[in-house]
Design an enzyme around this catalytic site. Structure first.
Site, PDB file in Angstrom:
ATOM      1  N   GLY A  24       0.780  -1.242   0.000  1.00 20.12           N
ATOM      2  CA  GLY A  24       0.000   0.000   0.000  1.00 20.12           C
ATOM      3  C   GLY A  24       0.807   1.285   0.000  1.00 20.12           C
ATOM      4  CD  GLU A  68       1.103   0.902   6.846  1.00 19.12           C
ATOM      5  OE1 GLU A  68       1.363   0.762   5.635  1.00 19.12           O
ATOM      6  OE2 GLU A  68       0.765  -0.043   7.578  1.00 19.12           O
ATOM      7  CG  ASP A  69      -1.371   1.799   3.234  1.00 12.50           C
ATOM      8  OD1 ASP A  69      -1.135   1.511   4.432  1.00 12.50           O
ATOM      9  OD2 ASP A  69      -1.953   1.002   2.474  1.00 12.50           O
ATOM     10  CG  ASP A 121      -8.099   0.634  10.491  1.00 15.03           C
ATOM     11  OD1 ASP A 121      -8.863   1.460  10.986  1.00 15.03           O
ATOM     12  OD2 ASP A 121      -8.502  -0.463  10.046  1.00 15.03           O
ATOM     13  CE  LYS A 150      -9.688   3.662   7.632  1.00 15.87           C
ATOM     14  NZ  LYS A 150     -10.368   2.378   7.401  1.00 15.87           N
ATOM     15  CG  PHE A 183     -12.168   0.038   3.345  1.00 17.10           C
ATOM     16  CD1 PHE A 183     -11.460  -0.601   4.353  1.00 17.10           C
ATOM     17  CD2 PHE A 183     -11.763  -0.152   2.030  1.00 17.10           C
ATOM     18  CE1 PHE A 183     -10.376  -1.430   4.056  1.00 17.10           C
ATOM     19  CE2 PHE A 183     -10.680  -0.977   1.724  1.00 17.10           C
ATOM     20  CZ  PHE A 183      -9.994  -1.613   2.741  1.00 17.10           C
ATOM     21  CB  VAL A 184      -9.955   5.458   1.859  1.00 11.63           C
ATOM     22  CG1 VAL A 184     -10.936   6.362   2.588  1.00 11.63           C
ATOM     23  CG2 VAL A 184      -8.744   5.153   2.747  1.00 11.63           C
ATOM     24  CG  ASP A 221      -5.577  -3.405  -1.454  1.00  9.76           C
ATOM     25  OD1 ASP A 221      -5.104  -2.910  -0.404  1.00  9.76           O
ATOM     26  OD2 ASP A 221      -5.891  -4.598  -1.538  1.00  9.76           O
ATOM     27  NE  ARG A 226      -2.245  -3.019  -4.021  1.00  6.14           N
ATOM     28  CZ  ARG A 226      -2.243  -3.113  -2.698  1.00  6.14           C
ATOM     29  NH1 ARG A 226      -2.114  -2.033  -1.947  1.00  6.14           N
ATOM     30  NH2 ARG A 226      -2.364  -4.286  -2.098  1.00  6.14           N
TER      31      ARG A 226
HETATM   32  P1  IMP Z   1      -4.009  -1.612  11.270  1.00  2.82           P
HETATM   33  O1  IMP Z   1      -3.140  -2.721  11.755  1.00  2.82           O
HETATM   34  O2  IMP Z   1      -5.445  -1.822  11.722  1.00  2.82           O
HETATM   35  O3  IMP Z   1      -3.528  -0.238  11.631  1.00  2.82           O
HETATM   36  O4  IMP Z   1      -4.111  -1.781   9.716  1.00  2.82           O
HETATM   37  C1  IMP Z   1      -3.293  -1.186   8.831  1.00  2.82           C
HETATM   38  C2  IMP Z   1      -3.426  -1.824   7.465  1.00  2.82           C
HETATM   39  O5  IMP Z   1      -4.797  -2.155   7.151  1.00  2.82           O
HETATM   40  C3  IMP Z   1      -3.022  -0.813   6.406  1.00  2.82           C
HETATM   41  O6  IMP Z   1      -1.652  -0.919   6.121  1.00  2.82           O
HETATM   42  C4  IMP Z   1      -3.859  -1.229   5.230  1.00  2.82           C
HETATM   43  O7  IMP Z   1      -3.215  -2.259   4.509  1.00  2.82           O
HETATM   44  C5  IMP Z   1      -5.115  -1.796   5.831  1.00  2.82           C
HETATM   45  N1  IMP Z   1      -6.195  -0.795   5.854  1.00  2.82           N
HETATM   46  C6  IMP Z   1      -6.771  -0.247   6.947  1.00  2.82           C
HETATM   47  N2  IMP Z   1      -7.722   0.624   6.591  1.00  2.82           N
HETATM   48  C7  IMP Z   1      -7.741   0.643   5.246  1.00  2.82           C
HETATM   49  C8  IMP Z   1      -8.502   1.380   4.258  1.00  2.82           C
HETATM   50  O8  IMP Z   1      -9.386   2.211   4.564  1.00  2.82           O
HETATM   51  N3  IMP Z   1      -8.211   1.115   2.958  1.00  2.82           N
HETATM   52  C9  IMP Z   1      -7.256   0.240   2.568  1.00  2.82           C
HETATM   53  N4  IMP Z   1      -6.512  -0.461   3.445  1.00  2.82           N
HETATM   54  C10 IMP Z   1      -6.755  -0.266   4.773  1.00  2.82           C
END
Ligand code: IMP
Length: 180
Positions: A43, A100-101, A104, A132, A153-154, A160, A166
């Site tokens: 991402g 990182e993209d 969350d 987020k 969700f984006v 993606d 992407r």
């Molecule tokens: P975390 O461990 O919950 O912080 O998740 C992070 C990963 O979840 C990111 O690197 C993304 O790959 C994926 N992710 C979380 N939210 C989104 C979204 O809104 N769109 C796309 N990928 C997401």
């Protein structure tokens, strides 16, 4: 359930302006130093490609990549993370910036930070295009944030949904497809 691309959340112009600002801030903070920029596959690739070009040449930048996957489905993080592809080079005694993209729950980054800290870098900072905050579970501080976004969700600009979208130039939300 199937999804389709909905409205534009952050357009190309805003992305470009913010990436330029982040690059400037990083250039100031790491002035005259070497910096290993680590992209989290897949991402972060598009954001990272733009970000490194926004860092001035007063910083000696090198790039490396790591690929992690979280067990569970594609829209939720389980916090149990596996490294699929490790870094190619050592980060011991180096200044490191993880790119990182999106953050969350923060579980992925909190795991990754722990793993990378065990390798004894000189410093370890985190840059995420999107944050987020509402969904945060793990206590993780992000040093450089592009945009705070609501709990949507984006996709696009590297992000993606099931490997789709992407390549979109802007960041969009997705919504469930309404059956005819
Ligand atoms: P975390 O461990 O919950 O912080 O998740 C992070 C990963 O979840 C990111 O690197 C993304 O790959 C994926 N992710 C979380 N939210 C989104 C979204 O809104 N769109 C796309 N990928 C997401």
């Amino acid at each position: 359930m199937d999804y389709e691309v909905a409205g534009t959340l952050i357009d190309e112009g805003r992305l470009a302006r913010r990436v330029a600002e982040l690059g400037k801030a990083i250039s100031v903070d790491y002035n005259g130093r070497e910096l290993i920029v680590i992209g989290i596959l897949r991402g972060a690739v598009i954001f990272m490609a733009d970000l490194v070009r926004a860092i001035d040449d007063n910083v000696d930048v090198s790039m490396d990549f790591i690929s992690v996957s979280s067990y569970g489905d594609s829209t939720k993080s389980s916090g149990v993370v596996r490294i699929n592809k490790d870094l190619d080079n050592s980060i011991k005694d180096k200044d490191v910036l993880i790119v990182e993209d999106i953050v969350d729950t923060g579980l992925t980054l909190s795991y990754l930070r722990r793993v990378l800290m065990e390798r004894e870098p000189k410093s370890l900072a985190i840059c995420s295009l999107l944050d987020k905050k509402e969904r945060r579970i793990a206590d993780i501080s992000v040093d450089y944030v592009g945009f705070d976004i609501p709990d949507l969700f984006v996709v696009g600009y590297g992000l993606d949904y099931a490997e789709r979208w992407r390549n979109l130039r802007s960041v969009h939300s997705v919504e469930p497809t309404v059956e005819a």
